[in-house]
Design a protein around this motif. Structure first.
Motif, PDB file in Angstrom:
ATOM      1  N   LYS A 103     -11.028  52.786 -25.520  1.00 42.09           N
ATOM      2  CA  LYS A 103     -12.292  52.444 -24.870  1.00 42.09           C
ATOM      3  C   LYS A 103     -12.609  51.069 -25.423  1.00 42.09           C
ATOM      4  O   LYS A 103     -13.068  49.958 -24.523  1.00 42.09           O
ATOM      5  CB  LYS A 103     -13.338  53.164 -25.692  1.00 42.09           C
ATOM      6  CG  LYS A 103     -14.918  52.877 -25.400  1.00 42.09           C
ATOM      7  CD  LYS A 103     -15.868  53.740 -26.013  1.00 42.09           C
ATOM      8  CE  LYS A 103     -17.103  53.096 -25.608  1.00 42.09           C
ATOM      9  NZ  LYS A 103     -18.151  54.115 -26.496  1.00 42.09           N
ATOM     10  N   TYR A 104     -12.316  50.734 -26.718  1.00 42.91           N
ATOM     11  CA  TYR A 104     -12.361  49.189 -27.232  1.00 42.91           C
ATOM     12  C   TYR A 104     -11.283  48.214 -26.590  1.00 42.91           C
ATOM     13  O   TYR A 104     -11.472  47.001 -26.702  1.00 42.91           O
ATOM     14  CB  TYR A 104     -12.840  49.258 -28.474  1.00 42.91           C
ATOM     15  CG  TYR A 104     -13.974  49.951 -28.733  1.00 42.91           C
ATOM     16  CD1 TYR A 104     -15.342  49.414 -28.531  1.00 42.91           C
ATOM     17  CD2 TYR A 104     -14.029  51.163 -29.430  1.00 42.91           C
ATOM     18  CE1 TYR A 104     -16.604  50.069 -28.742  1.00 42.91           C
ATOM     19  CE2 TYR A 104     -15.088  51.971 -29.719  1.00 42.91           C
ATOM     20  CZ  TYR A 104     -16.452  51.307 -29.515  1.00 42.91           C
ATOM     21  OH  TYR A 104     -17.657  51.987 -29.671  1.00 42.91           O
ATOM     22  N   LYS A 132     -10.762  44.816 -32.517  1.00 47.14           N
ATOM     23  CA  LYS A 132     -11.301  43.249 -32.682  1.00 47.14           C
ATOM     24  C   LYS A 132     -10.439  42.384 -33.399  1.00 47.14           C
ATOM     25  O   LYS A 132     -10.181  41.287 -33.192  1.00 47.14           O
ATOM     26  CB  LYS A 132     -12.764  43.242 -32.825  1.00 47.14           C
ATOM     27  CG  LYS A 132     -13.353  41.983 -33.211  1.00 47.14           C
ATOM     28  CD  LYS A 132     -14.866  42.330 -33.537  1.00 47.14           C
ATOM     29  CE  LYS A 132     -15.756  40.737 -33.891  1.00 47.14           C
ATOM     30  NZ  LYS A 132     -17.051  41.300 -34.429  1.00 47.14           N
ATOM     31  N   TRP A 145     -11.355  56.288 -28.500  1.00 43.82           N
ATOM     32  CA  TRP A 145     -12.054  55.180 -28.998  1.00 43.82           C
ATOM     33  C   TRP A 145     -10.974  53.825 -28.819  1.00 43.82           C
ATOM     34  O   TRP A 145     -11.444  52.722 -28.433  1.00 43.82           O
ATOM     35  CB  TRP A 145     -12.410  55.423 -30.558  1.00 43.82           C
ATOM     36  CG  TRP A 145     -13.361  56.147 -30.346  1.00 43.82           C
ATOM     37  CD1 TRP A 145     -14.493  56.587 -29.616  1.00 43.82           C
ATOM     38  CD2 TRP A 145     -13.953  57.289 -31.656  1.00 43.82           C
ATOM     39  NE1 TRP A 145     -15.354  57.614 -29.951  1.00 43.82           N
ATOM     40  CE2 TRP A 145     -14.876  58.087 -31.221  1.00 43.82           C
ATOM     41  CE3 TRP A 145     -13.187  57.504 -32.643  1.00 43.82           C
ATOM     42  CZ2 TRP A 145     -15.561  59.039 -32.165  1.00 43.82           C
ATOM     43  CZ3 TRP A 145     -13.809  58.350 -33.554  1.00 43.82           C
ATOM     44  CH2 TRP A 145     -14.774  59.265 -33.375  1.00 43.82           C
ATOM     45  N   CYS A 180     -12.041  51.897 -35.222  1.00 45.20           N
ATOM     46  CA  CYS A 180     -11.238  51.650 -33.999  1.00 45.20           C
ATOM     47  C   CYS A 180     -11.841  50.527 -33.462  1.00 45.20           C
ATOM     48  O   CYS A 180     -10.850  49.517 -33.086  1.00 45.20           O
ATOM     49  CB  CYS A 180     -11.351  52.909 -33.117  1.00 45.20           C
ATOM     50  SG  CYS A 180     -10.847  54.436 -33.741  1.00 45.20           S
ATOM     51  N   GLN A 181     -13.132  50.373 -33.254  1.00 37.98           N
ATOM     52  CA  GLN A 181     -13.660  49.006 -32.635  1.00 37.98           C
ATOM     53  C   GLN A 181     -13.142  47.866 -33.403  1.00 37.98           C
ATOM     54  O   GLN A 181     -12.799  46.742 -32.862  1.00 37.98           O
ATOM     55  CB  GLN A 181     -15.159  49.032 -32.641  1.00 37.98           C
ATOM     56  CG  GLN A 181     -15.754  47.980 -31.947  1.00 37.98           C
ATOM     57  CD  GLN A 181     -17.206  48.127 -31.601  1.00 37.98           C
ATOM     58  OE1 GLN A 181     -17.977  48.969 -32.353  1.00 37.98           O
ATOM     59  NE2 GLN A 181     -17.754  47.537 -30.918  1.00 37.98           N
ATOM     60  N   GLN A 182     -13.050  47.610 -34.789  1.00 35.97           N
ATOM     61  CA  GLN A 182     -12.837  46.686 -35.579  1.00 35.97           C
ATOM     62  C   GLN A 182     -11.433  46.220 -35.609  1.00 35.97           C
ATOM     63  O   GLN A 182     -11.126  45.445 -35.741  1.00 35.97           O
ATOM     64  CB  GLN A 182     -13.309  47.192 -37.044  1.00 35.97           C
ATOM     65  CG  GLN A 182     -13.100  45.831 -38.061  1.00 35.97           C
ATOM     66  CD  GLN A 182     -13.529  44.569 -37.669  1.00 35.97           C
ATOM     67  OE1 GLN A 182     -14.837  44.560 -36.842  1.00 35.97           O
ATOM     68  NE2 GLN A 182     -12.859  43.556 -37.926  1.00 35.97           N
ATOM     69  N   GLU A 224     -15.035  55.815 -35.328  1.00 36.96           N
ATOM     70  CA  GLU A 224     -14.871  54.951 -34.118  1.00 36.96           C
ATOM     71  C   GLU A 224     -15.249  53.531 -34.741  1.00 36.96           C
ATOM     72  O   GLU A 224     -14.839  52.785 -34.011  1.00 36.96           O
ATOM     73  CB  GLU A 224     -16.490  55.493 -33.204  1.00 36.96           C
ATOM     74  CG  GLU A 224     -16.820  54.650 -31.934  1.00 36.96           C
ATOM     75  CD  GLU A 224     -17.666  55.022 -31.175  1.00 36.96           C
ATOM     76  OE1 GLU A 224     -17.813  54.395 -30.084  1.00 36.96           O
ATOM     77  OE2 GLU A 224     -18.789  55.933 -31.517  1.00 36.96           O
ATOM     78  N   ALA A 225     -16.311  53.272 -35.608  1.00 43.27           N
ATOM     79  CA  ALA A 225     -16.258  51.950 -35.770  1.00 43.27           C
ATOM     80  C   ALA A 225     -15.163  51.176 -36.435  1.00 43.27           C
ATOM     81  O   ALA A 225     -14.783  49.989 -36.050  1.00 43.27           O
ATOM     82  CB  ALA A 225     -17.496  51.825 -37.071  1.00 43.27           C
TER      83      ALA A 225
END
Length: 286
Positions: free
Chosen positions: A161-162, A112, A158, A107-109, A104-105
């Motif tokens: 989501k982000y 971003k 994910w 995907c978020q990164q 997940e982290a």
């Protein structure tokens, strides 16, 4: 209230059959949409699994249609650099993001980082995927099951989501599902299950985001000649891969990519929650 809005938009009117379009108020919009600089000009797209196969073909065609592209990939550096170079040759812009999207982290990164690179995000293509052939359910370990779901479905969830927090009205998400979501696959049980989940997720997220003006659709390819095939099956199956569909051959990635351009562009402005089926002629319950 809704009827009143409709009345203002299209006043009540009646004509004798067959009807005269020029006398309608307002007249239906029939002129082709103009795309002087490409169907995706000015757009920023993030494509997961964009280093090779369908993802590469999508990245190249997006760039040709004017999009700036971020390609997320796992560890296939040579393929990723080749994709980037091909886009540069086309006169496009491509940035590579190396990430394990089963986490997940990451995907978020990745989302971003894309926004930091380009300042915006208009199109998300969730295409990353993996599979392992197993002859029976007993042969599928919990570790394999979780890895397949983390890579194929959780990354799709994910990433979406982000991404949506950066997306504006007119943005688009295109997910890669599979013909196996509709007809199943006796030897790819967990893979087919993830692809079925992606179909349900696509339809559900489309409804969730419709009022925000963000469209969500999917593509369900049939057999396509990609690196995942030679990494998944034995020589005999690879040699006959795709022969069982009506067209009696596997598709090429560049035959699938136009579906993604269509769904990402304003050509598909009246489509959300839908799935396209480039599968060599197999009729399924889509």
């Amino acid at each position: 209230m809704e009827n009143e809005k409709e009345e203002k938009l299209r006043p009540g009117q009646v004509q004798a059959k067959p009807g005269i379009e020029n006398e309608m108020q307002p007249r239906p919009q029939s002129d082709p949409k103009p795309y002087a600089d490409g169907k995706l000009a000015g757009k920023t797209a993030l494509i997961t699994g964009g280093d090779s196969g369908i993802g590469r073909a999508v990245a190249l065609l997006f760039a040709k249609e004017g999009a700036r592209v971020a390609v997320a990939y796992l560890n296939e550096d040579e393929d990723a650099v080749y994709t980037q170079n091909q886009i540069t040759t086309l006169g496009g812009t491509c940035r590579l993001i190396k990430a394990d999207l089963s986490k997940e982290a990451a995907c978020q990164q990745t989302v971003k980082e894309t926004v930091q690179l380009f300042g915006e995000l208009d199109i998300l293509v969730n295409n990353a995927g993996t599979q392992w052939e197993q002859s029976s359910i007993e042969g599928i370990s919990t570790e394999q099951l979780l890895q397949t779901f983390h890579t194929n479905f959780f990354s799709c969830f994910w990433m979406s989501k982000y991404a949506v927090g950066y997306m504006k009205k007119g943005a688009a998400i295109v997910n890669t599902t599979s013909v196996t979501a509709y007809r199943g696959s006796p030897h790819l049980l967990d893979y087919a299950a993830t692809k079925g989940a992606i179909v349900a997720f696509t339809r559900s997220l489309a409804g969730n985001l419709v009022k925000k003006g963000i469209r969500v659709n999917a593509v369900a390819p049939g057999p396509v000649w990609t690196p995942l095939i030679v990494a998944s099956f034995d020589k005999e199956k690879v040699a006959s891969f795709g022969n069982d569909v009506p067209m009696e051959r596997a598709g090429e990635p560049n035959e699938i990519a136009p579906c993604y351009v269509f769904l990402a562009s304003d050509d598909a402005s009246f489509m959300t929650g839908q799935v396209l089926h480039p599968n060599g002629g197999e009729i399924i319950n889509g």
